[in-house]
Scaffold this active site. Structure first.
Site, PDB file in Angstrom:
ATOM      1  N   LYS A  34      35.797  -9.287  68.862  1.00 32.13           N
ATOM      2  CA  LYS A  34      36.119  -8.077  68.102  1.00 32.13           C
ATOM      3  C   LYS A  34      36.454  -6.924  69.048  1.00 32.13           C
ATOM      4  O   LYS A  34      36.226  -7.017  70.268  1.00 32.13           O
ATOM      5  CB  LYS A  34      34.927  -7.746  67.191  1.00 32.13           C
ATOM      6  CG  LYS A  34      34.621  -8.863  66.167  1.00 32.13           C
ATOM      7  CD  LYS A  34      33.441  -8.489  65.279  1.00 32.13           C
ATOM      8  CE  LYS A  34      33.135  -9.587  64.272  1.00 32.13           C
ATOM      9  NZ  LYS A  34      31.995  -9.209  63.384  1.00 32.13           N
ATOM     10  N   ARG A  46      25.391 -12.304  70.692  1.00 31.51           N
ATOM     11  CA  ARG A  46      25.018 -11.023  70.087  1.00 31.51           C
ATOM     12  C   ARG A  46      23.694 -10.511  70.630  1.00 31.51           C
ATOM     13  O   ARG A  46      23.513  -9.313  70.846  1.00 31.51           O
ATOM     14  CB  ARG A  46      24.972 -11.174  68.567  1.00 31.51           C
ATOM     15  CG  ARG A  46      26.368 -11.357  67.947  1.00 31.51           C
ATOM     16  CD  ARG A  46      26.306 -11.911  66.551  1.00 31.51           C
ATOM     17  NE  ARG A  46      27.577 -11.858  65.836  1.00 31.51           N
ATOM     18  CZ  ARG A  46      27.769 -12.374  64.627  1.00 31.51           C
ATOM     19  NH1 ARG A  46      26.776 -12.996  64.007  1.00 31.51           N
ATOM     20  NH2 ARG A  46      28.943 -12.281  64.042  1.00 31.51           N
ATOM     21  N   ASN A  91      28.155   2.771  61.642  1.00 30.67           N
ATOM     22  CA  ASN A  91      28.525   1.767  60.658  1.00 30.67           C
ATOM     23  C   ASN A  91      29.922   1.278  61.010  1.00 30.67           C
ATOM     24  O   ASN A  91      30.731   2.084  61.421  1.00 30.67           O
ATOM     25  CB  ASN A  91      28.506   2.401  59.267  1.00 30.67           C
ATOM     26  CG  ASN A  91      28.059   1.419  58.205  1.00 30.67           C
ATOM     27  OD1 ASN A  91      27.300   0.503  58.487  1.00 30.67           O
ATOM     28  ND2 ASN A  91      28.529   1.602  57.012  1.00 30.67           N
ATOM     29  N   ASN A 108      29.180  -6.351  66.457  1.00 33.13           N
ATOM     30  CA  ASN A 108      28.451  -7.504  66.995  1.00 33.13           C
ATOM     31  C   ASN A 108      29.328  -8.469  67.797  1.00 33.13           C
ATOM     32  O   ASN A 108      29.036  -9.656  67.883  1.00 33.13           O
ATOM     33  CB  ASN A 108      27.690  -8.228  65.874  1.00 33.13           C
ATOM     34  CG  ASN A 108      28.596  -8.641  64.728  1.00 33.13           C
ATOM     35  OD1 ASN A 108      29.820  -8.598  64.869  1.00 33.13           O
ATOM     36  ND2 ASN A 108      28.017  -9.063  63.623  1.00 33.13           N
ATOM     37  N   HIS A 134      33.111 -12.927  65.922  1.00 31.73           N
ATOM     38  CA  HIS A 134      33.113 -13.602  64.621  1.00 31.73           C
ATOM     39  C   HIS A 134      33.165 -15.096  64.886  1.00 31.73           C
ATOM     40  O   HIS A 134      33.872 -15.531  65.795  1.00 31.73           O
ATOM     41  CB  HIS A 134      34.355 -13.201  63.815  1.00 31.73           C
ATOM     42  CG  HIS A 134      34.608 -14.114  62.640  1.00 31.73           C
ATOM     43  ND1 HIS A 134      33.968 -13.937  61.428  1.00 31.73           N
ATOM     44  CD2 HIS A 134      35.385 -15.221  62.505  1.00 31.73           C
ATOM     45  CE1 HIS A 134      34.362 -14.898  60.597  1.00 31.73           C
ATOM     46  NE2 HIS A 134      35.217 -15.692  61.227  1.00 31.73           N
ATOM     47  N   GLU A 162      40.615 -19.700  57.882  1.00 32.61           N
ATOM     48  CA  GLU A 162      40.777 -18.573  58.811  1.00 32.61           C
ATOM     49  C   GLU A 162      41.784 -18.895  59.918  1.00 32.61           C
ATOM     50  O   GLU A 162      42.545 -18.020  60.347  1.00 32.61           O
ATOM     51  CB  GLU A 162      39.411 -18.214  59.415  1.00 32.61           C
ATOM     52  CG  GLU A 162      38.446 -17.654  58.371  1.00 32.61           C
ATOM     53  CD  GLU A 162      37.018 -17.514  58.866  1.00 32.61           C
ATOM     54  OE1 GLU A 162      36.741 -17.833  60.055  1.00 32.61           O
ATOM     55  OE2 GLU A 162      36.160 -17.083  58.069  1.00 32.61           O
TER      56      GLU A 162
HETATM   57  P1  DAT Z   1      28.673 -12.868  60.172  1.00 27.80           P
HETATM   58  O1  DAT Z   1      29.699 -12.130  61.021  1.00 27.80           O
HETATM   59  O2  DAT Z   1      27.396 -13.084  60.932  1.00 27.80           O
HETATM   60  O3  DAT Z   1      29.219 -14.117  59.536  1.00 27.80           O
HETATM   61  P2  DAT Z   1      28.955 -11.603  57.581  1.00 27.80           P
HETATM   62  O4  DAT Z   1      30.047 -12.581  57.290  1.00 27.80           O
HETATM   63  O5  DAT Z   1      27.851 -11.474  56.578  1.00 27.80           O
HETATM   64  O6  DAT Z   1      28.279 -11.861  58.994  1.00 27.80           O
HETATM   65  O7  DAT Z   1      29.588 -10.128  57.714  1.00 27.80           O
HETATM   66  C1  DAT Z   1      30.815  -9.948  58.402  1.00 27.80           C
HETATM   67  C2  DAT Z   1      30.687  -8.754  59.308  1.00 27.80           C
HETATM   68  O8  DAT Z   1      30.514  -7.555  58.526  1.00 27.80           O
HETATM   69  C3  DAT Z   1      29.455  -8.790  60.218  1.00 27.80           C
HETATM   70  O9  DAT Z   1      29.709  -9.488  61.411  1.00 27.80           O
HETATM   71  C4  DAT Z   1      29.161  -7.352  60.444  1.00 27.80           C
HETATM   72  C5  DAT Z   1      29.584  -6.674  59.156  1.00 27.80           C
HETATM   73  N1  DAT Z   1      28.457  -6.496  58.227  1.00 27.80           N
HETATM   74  C6  DAT Z   1      27.812  -7.469  57.536  1.00 27.80           C
HETATM   75  N2  DAT Z   1      26.836  -6.960  56.768  1.00 27.80           N
HETATM   76  C7  DAT Z   1      26.865  -5.627  56.968  1.00 27.80           C
HETATM   77  C8  DAT Z   1      26.105  -4.525  56.461  1.00 27.80           C
HETATM   78  N3  DAT Z   1      25.111  -4.694  55.581  1.00 27.80           N
HETATM   79  N4  DAT Z   1      26.394  -3.275  56.930  1.00 27.80           N
HETATM   80  C9  DAT Z   1      27.389  -3.087  57.814  1.00 27.80           C
HETATM   81  N5  DAT Z   1      28.157  -4.070  58.318  1.00 27.80           N
HETATM   82  C10 DAT Z   1      27.897  -5.318  57.908  1.00 27.80           C
HETATM   83 MG    MG Z   2      30.760 -14.327  58.126  1.00 25.90          MG
END
Ligand code: DAT
Ligand code: MG
Length: 140
Positions: A11, A104, A114, A118, A121, A132
């Protein structure tokens, strides 16, 4: 498809902080094969397709702003159970509590902003991976 594939994104925070090599190193050191790699500038349409499951979430606008804040490195990694294997290398979504030893956990933190930043992906299932990969590598 003989071997499983996953989509990895480094990212904008990972690219900005000079962590492309470190992330790629971990993928290669684990033993997975790189099948494609490119530096991409995301677009709102591309992100809406990629994050289709999140477009209605309250954090989605901030997530898009973050993902548009600089170039992203997209890569395809290949190997048996690579989807699960890369998720394990990446660690938990929240970098504060992601286990040490994970990408991470070792390389990301909460910056008080916000959305969650992390670094990487990784696709969450073989079906998501193929969906994807078609978005980020339409020719693959
Ligand atoms: P991951 O990337 O671990 O698969 P995800 O698919 O639930 O997680 O979410 C995609 C991305 O969105 C994640 O890497 C960071 C952001 N994100 C997820 N939940 C969030 C939240 N509650 N507040 C802010 N950003 C969030
Ligand atoms: Mg995800």
């Amino acid at each position: 498809m003989s071997t499983e594939r996953t989509l990895v994104l480094i990212k904008p925070d990972g690219v900005r902080r000079g962590l492309v090599g470190e992330v790629v190193r971990r993928v290669e050191a684990k033993g997975y094969t790189l099948a494609a790699l490119r530096l991409v500038r995301a677009t709102p349409d591309l992100l809406a397709a990629h994050y289709a499951e999140h477009t209605a979430k309250p954090f989605y606008p901030a997530l898009v702003g973050y993902m548009l804040s600089g170039p992203v490195v997209a890569l395809i990694a290949e190997g048996e159970r690579v989807v699960e294997g890369f998720r394990s290398l990446a660690g938990a979504t929240d970098p504060t509590t992601a286990a040490p030893g994970t990408i991470r956990g070792d390389l990301a933190r909460d910056w008080g902003s916000n959305p969650i930043q992390n670094i990487v992906h990784g696709s969450d299932s073989p079906a998501s991976a193929e969906r994807e990969i078609a978005i980020w590598f339409p020719e693959a």
